[in-house]
Design an enzyme around this catalytic site. Sequence first.
Site, mmCIF file in Angstrom:
data_model
loop_
_atom_site.group_PDB
_atom_site.id
_atom_site.type_symbol
_atom_site.label_atom_id
_atom_site.label_comp_id
_atom_site.label_asym_id
_atom_site.label_seq_id
_atom_site.Cartn_x
_atom_site.Cartn_y
_atom_site.Cartn_z
ATOM 1 N N CYS A 153 0.797 -1.232 0.000
ATOM 2 C CA CYS A 153 0.000 0.000 0.000
ATOM 3 C C CYS A 153 0.827 1.278 0.000
ATOM 4 O O CYS A 153 0.272 2.378 0.000
ATOM 5 C CB CYS A 153 -0.967 -0.035 1.168
ATOM 6 S SG CYS A 153 -1.942 -1.549 1.126
ATOM 7 N N HIS A 279 -2.849 8.001 5.951
ATOM 8 C CA HIS A 279 -3.089 6.682 5.362
ATOM 9 C C HIS A 279 -4.499 6.244 5.766
ATOM 10 O O HIS A 279 -5.292 5.858 4.927
ATOM 11 C CB HIS A 279 -2.016 5.702 5.846
ATOM 12 C CG HIS A 279 -2.059 4.393 5.133
ATOM 13 N ND1 HIS A 279 -2.084 4.296 3.770
ATOM 14 C CD2 HIS A 279 -2.119 3.116 5.603
ATOM 15 C CE1 HIS A 279 -2.127 3.013 3.421
ATOM 16 N NE2 HIS A 279 -2.157 2.283 4.512
ATOM 17 N N HIS A 313 -10.011 1.661 0.323
ATOM 18 C CA HIS A 313 -8.548 1.536 0.343
ATOM 19 C C HIS A 313 -8.126 0.961 -1.004
ATOM 20 O O HIS A 313 -8.387 -0.203 -1.299
ATOM 21 C CB HIS A 313 -8.115 0.634 1.493
ATOM 22 C CG HIS A 313 -6.624 0.600 1.695
ATOM 23 N ND1 HIS A 313 -5.744 1.295 0.876
ATOM 24 C CD2 HIS A 313 -5.860 -0.028 2.629
ATOM 25 C CE1 HIS A 313 -4.497 1.078 1.298
ATOM 26 N NE2 HIS A 313 -4.547 0.280 2.350
#
Lengths: 382, 262
Positions: A153, A279, A313
Amino acid sequence: MTLTCAAGTGLPAVRSALAAGRSGLRANDFPHCELDTWIGRVDGVEDTVLAGDLAEFDCRNNRLALLGLEQDDFIGQVEALKSRVAADRIACVIGTSTAGIGVTEAAYREMGEDEVFQARHRLPRVHTPHTSAAFTARVLGLDGPVLTISTACSSSAKVFASAARLIEAGLADAAVVGGVDSLCLSVLYGFHSLDLVSDQPCRPFDRARKGLSLGEAAGFAIVEKQGAGFGRLLGWGESSDAHHMASPHPEGAGAAAAMAEALTRARLSPADIGYINCHGTATSLNDEVEARAIASVFERPPAAASTKGWTGHTLGAAGIAESVFSLLALDDEFLPAGLNLDDPESDFILTESRHEKVDAVLSNSFGFGGSNCSLIFGRVSS
Amino acid sequence: MSLEFDVIGAGIATTGIPDWEAFLAVLGGQPLVEDRKAPPSALLSPRERRRAPRAAKLSFAAAEQACAMAGLEPSEPIAVFSSGMGDLDITDYMCRTLKDAPELLSPTRFHNSVHNAASGYWSIGAGATGDVTAISGWRDSAATGLLEALSRLGETEQPILLAVYDDLAQGPMRALWPTEHAFSGAIVVTRPGSPKAIARLSAKTIRAREDCADLPAVLAERIPDNPAARLLPLLAQVAGHGQTITVGAEQGPGLQISARPA
């Protein structure tokens, strides 16, 4: 630059969704997936056609990449770049985690007892993490270094650092950077196996959060040493937790180190940062640890929020998606708050979006393997 | 323009060549050695060795040699792990499980399925808190790994470890990735002027699809077998074989690497 995600296909749609607080998440309707969850699925991916010699790249990731490249006249901007910089001096650095795995999954699902892939799945350029960097360079006619970064990620945050280094080292004069990740069973069932997927739309930084919503996105930007763009890359920090493959360091040591390194490289003090795009995955642990890490770097943290309520996400595309959000925050003088947020984890988490001119924005991206990347973008001085 | 750099450590692990010493012998015309079991990784605890994916064990085999030759703790260098296909063993597991019983997917195998599993285990095992990254260039992963590693010399005075590896495919993917011999090669590079230099080199980009080196046949035939072995000409050069070599690339530039005049 350009961004295609569940919140919108192209920047005008994304801006409008940000302004209206309109999430792109929907109840899971991904084929072959029975999970009770919400997803950030992009409309129109299935209808995007990879024609002619692009057919050898056909997979959901590359259809999404092409759909993304076709927005905001990005291909025209790259053509204009190529009129100034030779194509063999333009690097192509793309982050991804899923790449073409959706086709590998389908090839296994549809192969017979003989264990031979169906002809339509025998695509060597698809079954590799490198597929979308190779595809993007092919579509745009770029002939400089072609590089995939695949650090889960943090992948498409790190593309900015790699591109800047290639340019500084004289290995390129400009770069197209980006990230592409697409929904697939590997990540839907994978995050489910780790018990990290919420059955509701994700609620980053809310104390009642129950996990993440998965999404997909394709975003791209042009990086040049001099240019009149949306903003300037002022600094980056890259670090490793050295702790666990799937859980962050409990004190957020790696995350804090990445933020501190980005500030040092940018020659900025914490007080110079006007907004943090976190994040903020909405997993229990990430948001708690990230808030703690921010508080350890910033004596008085600026307004901070996660935009994953709009997009889900998007994993390997999260870095570029949130870099675009950060650049829009600078350019539009609009700082989005998180969605679905009633009871914030910390007092610096923004609960209402606000119109405010800021000079520098920090964007955090953290991934499996303890891979951390923080970027700082600054306003283009006018 | 050219980029000058020193190599201070190197390592290799592939069928018949378990370590640098065996590589030197094969370069000198000796036959491949019988396969002896590679020593277990010093970085991974016995428990981690059971959990660690094949990609980690394969890449560590060369990377640990390179750090040892450089006299570095594995935590010290910035690390770049480059692989065209990543962990093909786990890809096979994931796709079979998703086909047959997706609810039974192993969480450990899932988090090990990321392309940066090898680099992640490296960071954890070594205690490396600096940047440890994972990249891919499909069949060009040796050249792209070198570009990424060399581009970092301007940013940091720290040594940079580059590990390039690719495994065999399992199951139906063998038809698309027909490699027969797993390969892992590694070098540690620094800015020029290192007192530890075992090779002083200079690189420039070149448009070359093909690799170029004068290698014994048993080595040369590994290059078409496994694209990670496109690092072999450089490893041979570090071992003193070849003044100028080429690590080619099919898309984008490759690198022509020459020994710097003393």
